[in-house]
Design a protein around this motif. Structure first.
Motif, PDB file in Angstrom:
ATOM      1  N   ARG A   1      24.584  26.427 -12.391  1.00 36.34           N
ATOM      2  CA  ARG A   1      24.307  27.414 -10.567  1.00 36.34           C
ATOM      3  C   ARG A   1      25.398  26.206 -10.085  1.00 36.34           C
ATOM      4  NH1 ARG A   1      19.173  27.703 -10.596  1.00 36.34           N
ATOM      5  NH2 ARG A   1      19.000  28.015 -12.626  1.00 36.34           N
ATOM      6  N   LEU A   2      25.164  27.270  -8.719  1.00 37.05           N
ATOM      7  CA  LEU A   2      26.501  26.361  -7.896  1.00 37.05           C
ATOM      8  C   LEU A   2      25.718  26.340  -6.283  1.00 37.05           C
ATOM      9  CD1 LEU A   2      29.355  26.547  -7.043  1.00 37.05           C
ATOM     10  CD2 LEU A   2      29.150  28.222  -5.475  1.00 37.05           C
ATOM     11  N   ILE A   3      25.957  24.730  -6.024  1.00 39.80           N
ATOM     12  CA  ILE A   3      25.002  24.722  -4.394  1.00 39.80           C
ATOM     13  C   ILE A   3      27.421  24.465  -3.600  1.00 39.80           C
ATOM     14  CG2 ILE A   3      24.284  22.988  -3.210  1.00 39.80           C
ATOM     15  CD1 ILE A   3      23.017  21.659  -5.596  1.00 39.80           C
TER      16      ILE A   3
ATOM     17  N   ALA B   1      38.229  35.499  -1.426  1.00 43.12           N
ATOM     18  CA  ALA B   1      38.671  37.053  -1.981  1.00 43.12           C
ATOM     19  C   ALA B   1      38.278  36.956  -3.569  1.00 43.12           C
ATOM     20  CB  ALA B   1      39.724  37.375  -2.848  1.00 43.12           C
ATOM     21  N   ARG B   2      37.215  35.233  -3.978  1.00 45.54           N
ATOM     22  CA  ARG B   2      36.654  35.208  -5.005  1.00 45.54           C
ATOM     23  C   ARG B   2      35.252  35.202  -4.603  1.00 45.54           C
ATOM     24  NH1 ARG B   2      39.101  35.136  -9.805  1.00 45.54           N
ATOM     25  NH2 ARG B   2      40.384  33.114 -10.288  1.00 45.54           N
ATOM     26  N   LEU B   3      34.585  35.372  -3.109  1.00 51.07           N
ATOM     27  CA  LEU B   3      33.590  35.032  -3.335  1.00 51.07           C
ATOM     28  C   LEU B   3      32.436  37.181  -3.627  1.00 51.07           C
ATOM     29  CD1 LEU B   3      33.230  33.794  -0.018  1.00 51.07           C
ATOM     30  CD2 LEU B   3      32.795  32.895  -1.319  1.00 51.07           C
ATOM     31  N   SER B   4      32.731  38.047  -3.846  1.00 51.12           N
ATOM     32  CA  SER B   4      32.081  38.646  -4.542  1.00 51.12           C
ATOM     33  C   SER B   4      32.153  38.944  -5.497  1.00 51.12           C
ATOM     34  CB  SER B   4      33.122  40.361  -4.116  1.00 51.12           C
ATOM     35  OG  SER B   4      34.451  40.462  -4.498  1.00 51.12           O
ATOM     36  N   GLN B   5      32.598  37.759  -5.946  1.00 46.27           N
ATOM     37  CA  GLN B   5      33.132  37.856  -8.274  1.00 46.27           C
ATOM     38  C   GLN B   5      31.802  36.700  -8.751  1.00 46.27           C
ATOM     39  OE1 GLN B   5      36.721  36.925  -9.387  1.00 46.27           O
ATOM     40  NE2 GLN B   5      37.995  37.982  -7.955  1.00 46.27           N
ATOM     41  N   LEU B   6      31.240  36.276  -7.555  1.00 42.05           N
ATOM     42  CA  LEU B   6      29.774  35.122  -7.857  1.00 42.05           C
ATOM     43  C   LEU B   6      29.044  35.478  -8.910  1.00 42.05           C
ATOM     44  CD1 LEU B   6      31.351  32.421  -5.367  1.00 42.05           C
ATOM     45  CD2 LEU B   6      32.083  32.974  -7.717  1.00 42.05           C
ATOM     46  N   GLU B   7      28.799  35.780  -9.758  1.00 46.35           N
ATOM     47  CA  GLU B   7      26.865  36.319  -9.808  1.00 46.35           C
ATOM     48  C   GLU B   7      26.472  34.980 -10.696  1.00 46.35           C
ATOM     49  OE1 GLU B   7      28.294  39.120 -13.321  1.00 46.35           O
ATOM     50  OE2 GLU B   7      28.314  40.806 -11.082  1.00 46.35           O
ATOM     51  N   LEU B   8      25.833  33.711 -10.408  1.00 46.93           N
ATOM     52  CA  LEU B   8      25.615  32.855 -10.585  1.00 46.93           C
ATOM     53  C   LEU B   8      24.072  32.548  -9.255  1.00 46.93           C
ATOM     54  CD1 LEU B   8      27.300  29.479 -10.921  1.00 46.93           C
ATOM     55  CD2 LEU B   8      27.728  31.767  -9.240  1.00 46.93           C
ATOM     56  N   PRO B   9      23.550  32.144  -9.766  1.00 46.07           N
ATOM     57  CA  PRO B   9      21.751  31.527  -8.645  1.00 46.07           C
ATOM     58  C   PRO B   9      23.115  30.390  -7.655  1.00 46.07           C
ATOM     59  CG  PRO B   9      21.189  31.126 -10.240  1.00 46.07           C
ATOM     60  CD  PRO B   9      22.774  31.694 -11.391  1.00 46.07           C
ATOM     61  N   THR B  10      23.468  30.761  -6.304  1.00 49.86           N
ATOM     62  CA  THR B  10      23.484  29.961  -5.155  1.00 49.86           C
ATOM     63  C   THR B  10      23.334  29.197  -4.095  1.00 49.86           C
ATOM     64  OG1 THR B  10      25.906  31.494  -5.942  1.00 49.86           O
ATOM     65  CG2 THR B  10      25.841  30.453  -3.953  1.00 49.86           C
TER      66      THR B  10
END
Length: 361
Positions: A130-132, A217-226
């Motif tokens: 996950r990402l904070i 540009a990477r934001l739309s690629q993130l697929e994890l709990p944030t």
């Protein structure tokens, strides 16, 4: 190298980045791993006792095994560094995660650590649980509002003129942006940290790279709990940047902290909100984490524990053998047995074993 405050202990280690730069990192706490990219204004030893950071370190250490590091050119990491590019900084984060023996972990990015964390998350989607994102942004500051650009230039002038001066009049301007509601003690802590953490030339070199760093540009690629946390009246990083992150990352949740401070202080109402949100967000990692550190450490023999404690003090096998009047081969055998019980192998087994021991302490 170890340091103790009260009942807490941190172990300081050094990872070697891809270009050979030594990156200092510290490990403390108990629970699933939480790697913190606190970014540029840090010094592992100074922060450990700082009135600004102690509540973060103590409380986060109660719910996670905390791994944090000084950026290249800063704090206890190598100082004489010219490359402050995004590529180099992502490699530093990777080096710390590898050296600490982390297989999967949560990542917390603060301030200017955001672009690095976002880039890392996009490149290594299977590595993070996950990402904070706390008080941070994706980049692209050059498209900010005119008043933000004016502030950026003003802070740059302050760094050039006053960063290295023995008195803190110039540095206090930056401090006031960070914690406008801070006490005099807390403000002095940031005043002192600025000069201790980095010299003016390195600070300016790093800023020249960061102003063109952009992971948007990477934001739309993130697929994890944030989880995105941002102070509503943050003067160092405008609240809109936190809103933008939450809007552009699929499934991300925004928590607004009712504070003026870029670094939420221990005695303000926003602090228990921050702590509750982070604790609840990390809860699934605690449930699915491997066997608890206490249970695993309990399987080690007294001699294995004794040798690991000496390793945690930074002693090599020769020094441990001399201290315990054993052969080096015997020390190595005890360590290998400990690694096997802890389920560790490879070149990072020693660092990971020490981290488990410190988490249990």
């Amino acid at each position: 190298m170890t340091a103790r405050v009260g009942t807490s202990v941190q172990s300081i280690r050094f990872a070697r980045s891809a270009d050979g730069v030594a990156i200092a990192y510290a490990v403390h706490g108990n629970g699933p791993p939480l790697l913190i990219d606190k970014c540029w204004l840090s010094h592992l030893q100074f922060d450990w006792q700082s009135p600004l950071w102690r509540h973060y370190l103590v409380e986060l250490g109660r719910i996670a095994t905390v791994i944090r590091y000084d950026e290249r050119g800063y704090g206890m990491s190598d100082r004489d560094v010219a490359d402050h590019s995004l590529q180099a900084r992502v490699a530093d984060l990777q080096a710390v995660a590898d050296d600490a023996g982390l297989e999967r972990f949560a990542l917390l990015a603060m301030a200017q650590g955001g672009p690095v964390a976002i880039e890392y998350a996009a490149r290594h989607p299977g590595r993070l649980t996950r990402l904070i994102l706390y008080g941070t942004f994706a980049g692209d500051q050059l498209t900010a509002a005119p008043e933000d650009l004016e502030l950026y230039e003003t802070v740059g002038a302050i760094i050039r003129v006053g960063w290295s001066r023995p008195t803190a009049e110039f540095r206090r301007v930056f401090t006031s942006l960070m914690i406008p509601d801070g006490t005099e003690e807390q403000m002095r802590s940031i005043d002192d940290l600025q000069r201790l953490a980095v010299d003016a030339e390195t600070a300016m070199q790093a800023r020249s790279h960061r102003v063109v760093t952009d992971s948007s540009a990477r934001l739309s690629q993130l697929e994890l709990p944030t989880l995105v946390l941002h102070s509503r009246d943050d003067r160092a990083q405008p609240y809109q940047r936190g809103r933008d992150l939450a809007a552009r990352i699929t499934g991300a949740r925004l928590v607004t902290l009712e504070s003026k401070n870029h670094i939420v202080l221990a005695d303000e109402p926003a602090w228990p909100v921050f702590l509750r949100e982070v604790s609840e967000f990390l809860a699934p990692d605690r449930v699915t984490a491997p066997r608890a550190a206490d249970d695993v450490i309990a399987t080690l023999s007294p001699r294995e524990l004794e040798i690991l404690r000496l390793a945690a003090e930074g002693r090599d096998n020769v020094a441990i053998a001399a201290e315990l009047v054993l052969s080096v081969r015997t020390v190595e055998r005890h360590l290998q047995n400990a690694y096997a019980k802890l389920g560790l192998q490879g070149r990072n087994a020693r660092t990971a074993a020490v981290a488990r021991l410190l988490a249990h302490t």
